[in-house]
Write a protein that holds these residues in place. Structure first.
Motif, PDB file in Angstrom:
ATOM      1  N   MET A   1      25.991  15.273  52.740  1.00 21.16           N
ATOM      2  CA  MET A   1      26.498  16.582  52.319  1.00 21.16           C
ATOM      3  C   MET A   1      25.540  17.150  51.301  1.00 21.16           C
ATOM      4  O   MET A   1      25.243  16.535  50.296  1.00 21.16           O
ATOM      5  CB  MET A   1      27.901  16.395  51.750  1.00 21.16           C
ATOM      6  N   THR A   2      25.044  18.318  51.591  1.00 18.89           N
ATOM      7  CA  THR A   2      24.146  18.948  50.650  1.00 18.89           C
ATOM      8  C   THR A   2      24.456  20.431  50.549  1.00 18.89           C
ATOM      9  O   THR A   2      24.511  21.142  51.552  1.00 18.89           O
ATOM     10  CB  THR A   2      22.678  18.786  51.094  1.00 18.89           C
ATOM     11  N   LEU A   3      24.662  20.864  49.318  1.00 17.80           N
ATOM     12  CA  LEU A   3      24.773  22.291  49.047  1.00 17.80           C
ATOM     13  C   LEU A   3      23.377  22.806  48.722  1.00 17.80           C
ATOM     14  O   LEU A   3      22.512  22.044  48.314  1.00 17.80           O
ATOM     15  CB  LEU A   3      25.651  22.541  47.817  1.00 17.80           C
ATOM     16  N   LEU A   4      23.187  24.090  48.864  1.00 18.34           N
ATOM     17  CA  LEU A   4      21.976  24.730  48.380  1.00 18.34           C
ATOM     18  C   LEU A   4      22.322  25.253  46.995  1.00 18.34           C
ATOM     19  O   LEU A   4      23.116  26.187  46.860  1.00 18.34           O
ATOM     20  CB  LEU A   4      21.552  25.853  49.322  1.00 18.34           C
ATOM     21  N   ILE A   5      21.767  24.614  45.969  1.00 16.54           N
ATOM     22  CA  ILE A   5      22.114  24.946  44.589  1.00 16.54           C
ATOM     23  C   ILE A   5      20.897  25.523  43.891  1.00 16.54           C
ATOM     24  O   ILE A   5      19.842  24.894  43.844  1.00 16.54           O
ATOM     25  CB  ILE A   5      22.619  23.705  43.822  1.00 16.54           C
ATOM     26  N   ASP A   6      21.065  26.718  43.364  1.00 15.72           N
ATOM     27  CA  ASP A   6      20.021  27.361  42.582  1.00 15.72           C
ATOM     28  C   ASP A   6      20.393  27.174  41.121  1.00 15.72           C
ATOM     29  O   ASP A   6      21.348  27.766  40.637  1.00 15.72           O
ATOM     30  CB  ASP A   6      19.953  28.848  42.953  1.00 15.72           C
ATOM     31  N   CYS A   7      19.664  26.296  40.431  1.00 16.94           N
ATOM     32  CA  CYS A   7      19.946  25.956  39.039  1.00 16.94           C
ATOM     33  C   CYS A   7      18.903  26.617  38.143  1.00 16.94           C
ATOM     34  O   CYS A   7      17.709  26.378  38.319  1.00 16.94           O
ATOM     35  CB  CYS A   7      19.888  24.440  38.891  1.00 16.94           C
ATOM     36  N   ILE A   8      19.340  27.437  37.203  1.00 12.32           N
ATOM     37  CA  ILE A   8      18.433  28.170  36.324  1.00 12.32           C
ATOM     38  C   ILE A   8      18.832  27.929  34.870  1.00 12.32           C
ATOM     39  O   ILE A   8      19.995  28.111  34.508  1.00 12.32           O
ATOM     40  CB  ILE A   8      18.504  29.687  36.619  1.00 12.32           C
ATOM     41  N   ASP A   9      17.860  27.551  34.045  1.00  9.82           N
ATOM     42  CA  ASP A   9      18.103  27.369  32.617  1.00  9.82           C
ATOM     43  C   ASP A   9      17.419  28.504  31.855  1.00  9.82           C
ATOM     44  O   ASP A   9      16.230  28.442  31.566  1.00  9.82           O
ATOM     45  CB  ASP A   9      17.578  26.020  32.140  1.00  9.82           C
ATOM     46  N   GLU A  10      18.178  29.535  31.544  1.00 14.07           N
ATOM     47  CA  GLU A  10      17.626  30.677  30.801  1.00 14.07           C
ATOM     48  C   GLU A  10      17.355  30.321  29.341  1.00 14.07           C
ATOM     49  O   GLU A  10      16.641  31.039  28.660  1.00 14.07           O
ATOM     50  CB  GLU A  10      18.574  31.881  30.878  1.00 14.07           C
ATOM     51  N   THR A  11      17.904  29.222  28.859  1.00 12.48           N
ATOM     52  CA  THR A  11      17.745  28.834  27.457  1.00 12.48           C
ATOM     53  C   THR A  11      16.502  27.975  27.231  1.00 12.48           C
ATOM     54  O   THR A  11      16.065  27.816  26.095  1.00 12.48           O
ATOM     55  CB  THR A  11      18.969  28.031  26.956  1.00 12.48           C
ATOM     56  N   ASN A  12      15.988  27.374  28.284  1.00 15.34           N
ATOM     57  CA  ASN A  12      14.888  26.414  28.196  1.00 15.34           C
ATOM     58  C   ASN A  12      15.225  25.236  27.274  1.00 15.34           C
ATOM     59  O   ASN A  12      14.343  24.651  26.653  1.00 15.34           O
ATOM     60  CB  ASN A  12      13.596  27.089  27.720  1.00 15.34           C
ATOM     61  N   GLU A  13      16.513  24.896  27.189  1.00 16.11           N
ATOM     62  CA  GLU A  13      16.957  23.790  26.337  1.00 16.11           C
ATOM     63  C   GLU A  13      17.275  22.522  27.118  1.00 16.11           C
ATOM     64  O   GLU A  13      17.407  21.457  26.528  1.00 16.11           O
ATOM     65  CB  GLU A  13      18.203  24.206  25.542  1.00 16.11           C
ATOM     66  N   LEU A  14      17.436  22.635  28.432  1.00 14.57           N
ATOM     67  CA  LEU A  14      17.840  21.476  29.225  1.00 14.57           C
ATOM     68  C   LEU A  14      16.637  20.755  29.814  1.00 14.57           C
ATOM     69  O   LEU A  14      15.664  21.389  30.228  1.00 14.57           O
ATOM     70  CB  LEU A  14      18.769  21.904  30.360  1.00 14.57           C
ATOM     71  N   ALA A  15      16.740  19.451  29.865  1.00 12.59           N
ATOM     72  CA  ALA A  15      15.720  18.651  30.545  1.00 12.59           C
ATOM     73  C   ALA A  15      15.945  18.770  32.045  1.00 12.59           C
ATOM     74  O   ALA A  15      17.073  18.988  32.502  1.00 12.59           O
ATOM     75  CB  ALA A  15      15.840  17.194  30.106  1.00 12.59           C
ATOM     76  N   ASN A  27      27.221  18.494  44.119  1.00  8.78           N
ATOM     77  CA  ASN A  27      27.177  17.996  45.501  1.00  8.78           C
ATOM     78  C   ASN A  27      28.236  16.928  45.738  1.00  8.78           C
ATOM     79  O   ASN A  27      28.862  16.889  46.792  1.00  8.78           O
ATOM     80  CB  ASN A  27      25.784  17.449  45.838  1.00  8.78           C
ATOM     81  N   PHE A  28      28.455  16.067  44.749  1.00 13.97           N
ATOM     82  CA  PHE A  28      29.504  15.050  44.837  1.00 13.97           C
ATOM     83  C   PHE A  28      30.877  15.711  44.995  1.00 13.97           C
ATOM     84  O   PHE A  28      31.676  15.321  45.852  1.00 13.97           O
ATOM     85  CB  PHE A  28      29.475  14.166  43.582  1.00 13.97           C
ATOM     86  N   ALA A  29      31.143  16.727  44.178  1.00 16.57           N
ATOM     87  CA  ALA A  29      32.419  17.455  44.252  1.00 16.57           C
ATOM     88  C   ALA A  29      32.564  18.140  45.607  1.00 16.57           C
ATOM     89  O   ALA A  29      33.646  18.134  46.203  1.00 16.57           O
ATOM     90  CB  ALA A  29      32.513  18.479  43.117  1.00 16.57           C
ATOM     91  N   ALA A  30      31.483  18.713  46.107  1.00 18.29           N
ATOM     92  CA  ALA A  30      31.530  19.393  47.405  1.00 18.29           C
ATOM     93  C   ALA A  30      31.856  18.412  48.531  1.00 18.29           C
ATOM     94  O   ALA A  30      32.629  18.722  49.433  1.00 18.29           O
ATOM     95  CB  ALA A  30      30.196  20.088  47.668  1.00 18.29           C
ATOM     96  N   LYS A  31      31.263  17.226  48.451  1.00 16.37           N
ATOM     97  CA  LYS A  31      31.552  16.207  49.467  1.00 16.37           C
ATOM     98  C   LYS A  31      33.011  15.780  49.382  1.00 16.37           C
ATOM     99  O   LYS A  31      33.700  15.676  50.395  1.00 16.37           O
ATOM    100  CB  LYS A  31      30.623  15.004  49.273  1.00 16.37           C
ATOM    101  N   LYS A  32      33.487  15.550  48.166  1.00 13.25           N
ATOM    102  CA  LYS A  32      34.880  15.145  47.956  1.00 13.25           C
ATOM    103  C   LYS A  32      35.840  16.182  48.532  1.00 13.25           C
ATOM    104  O   LYS A  32      36.864  15.852  49.117  1.00 13.25           O
ATOM    105  CB  LYS A  32      35.126  14.954  46.453  1.00 13.25           C
ATOM    106  N   LEU A  33      35.490  17.455  48.387  1.00 16.11           N
ATOM    107  CA  LEU A  33      36.357  18.551  48.830  1.00 16.11           C
ATOM    108  C   LEU A  33      36.025  19.048  50.234  1.00 16.11           C
ATOM    109  O   LEU A  33      36.594  20.034  50.691  1.00 16.11           O
ATOM    110  CB  LEU A  33      36.281  19.705  47.821  1.00 16.11           C
ATOM    111  N   GLY A 123      33.923  25.310  36.820  1.00 15.63           N
ATOM    112  CA  GLY A 123      33.441  26.545  37.435  1.00 15.63           C
ATOM    113  C   GLY A 123      33.410  26.451  38.952  1.00 15.63           C
ATOM    114  O   GLY A 123      33.763  27.400  39.657  1.00 15.63           O
ATOM    115  N   PHE A 124      32.980  25.306  39.471  1.00 19.97           N
ATOM    116  CA  PHE A 124      32.920  25.091  40.919  1.00 19.97           C
ATOM    117  C   PHE A 124      34.302  25.201  41.546  1.00 19.97           C
ATOM    118  O   PHE A 124      34.472  25.850  42.588  1.00 19.97           O
ATOM    119  CB  PHE A 124      32.289  23.730  41.212  1.00 19.97           C
ATOM    120  N   LEU A 125      35.290  24.597  40.917  1.00 24.07           N
ATOM    121  CA  LEU A 125      36.653  24.684  41.447  1.00 24.07           C
ATOM    122  C   LEU A 125      37.162  26.123  41.445  1.00 24.07           C
ATOM    123  O   LEU A 125      37.860  26.536  42.374  1.00 24.07           O
ATOM    124  CB  LEU A 125      37.600  23.765  40.657  1.00 24.07           C
ATOM    125  N   HIS A 126      36.809  26.895  40.418  1.00 24.86           N
ATOM    126  CA  HIS A 126      37.176  28.318  40.420  1.00 24.86           C
ATOM    127  C   HIS A 126      36.553  29.031  41.626  1.00 24.86           C
ATOM    128  O   HIS A 126      37.199  29.874  42.251  1.00 24.86           O
ATOM    129  CB  HIS A 126      36.730  29.004  39.128  1.00 24.86           C
TER     130      HIS A 126
END
Length: 156
Positions: A1-15, A27-33, A123-126
């Motif tokens: 199971m793979t979602l297409l996820i666009d992950c953007i860090d506008e803060t440049n604080e995350l590794a 992706n784990f949540a998507a597979k579960k659901l 957020g995903f559940l919403h």
């Protein structure tokens, strides 16, 4: 199971590893659901100032919040549903305040990654139509959140 996820860090604080971990969790949540393969979702990490702007513009609430979701499958007034065999399911956008996540991780006594994961799953559940407006809805959504995080291994 793979979602297409666009992950953007506008803060440049995350590794990069933190962002990859959030992608794996979603992706784990998507597979579960049992969400359709190749459905699309975006996750944007922002500052408190930016999420406050979004909260004010779209929810008429002039304060920073921790997470906001915009479900693409909810039709607004006058909008028409587009259906096609070749079209991916676009779930929507999740916007997370990095500053709020740090504050709340400290407040709740767990890791920053656990808080980011909690907000991402929330957020995903919403996006999937879950809500917490009534006691019954809240119990269903929060139970599913907790189960997902625990099964994935992001515990308090």
């Amino acid at each position: 199971m793979t979602l297409l996820i666009d992950c953007i860090d506008e803060t440049n604080e995350l590794a990069e590893e933190q962002m990859l971990e959030i992608e794996r969790l979603i992706n784990f949540a998507a597979k579960k659901l049992e969400i359709e393969e190749h459905s699309e979702v975006s996750v944007t990490f922002v500052t408190n100032e930016r999420i406050q702007e979004i909260n004010k513009e779209y929810r008429d609430k002039d304060y920073p919040t921790d997470v906001i979701s915009f479900a693409m499958e909810e039709l607004g007034e006058g909008e028409m549903e587009l259906i096609g065999a070749e079209m991916p399911r676009v779930l929507g956008d999740i916007i997370i305040s990095v500053s709020k996540a740090k504050e709340q991780a400290e407040e709740y006594g767990h890791s920053f990654l656990r808080e980011l994961g909690f907000l991402a799953v929330h957020g995903f559940l919403h996006l999937l139509g879950y809500d917490h407006m009534t006691e019954e809805e809240e119990k269903e959504m929060f139970t599913l959140q907790k189960e997902t995080l625990n099964e994935y291994g992001l515990t308090r």
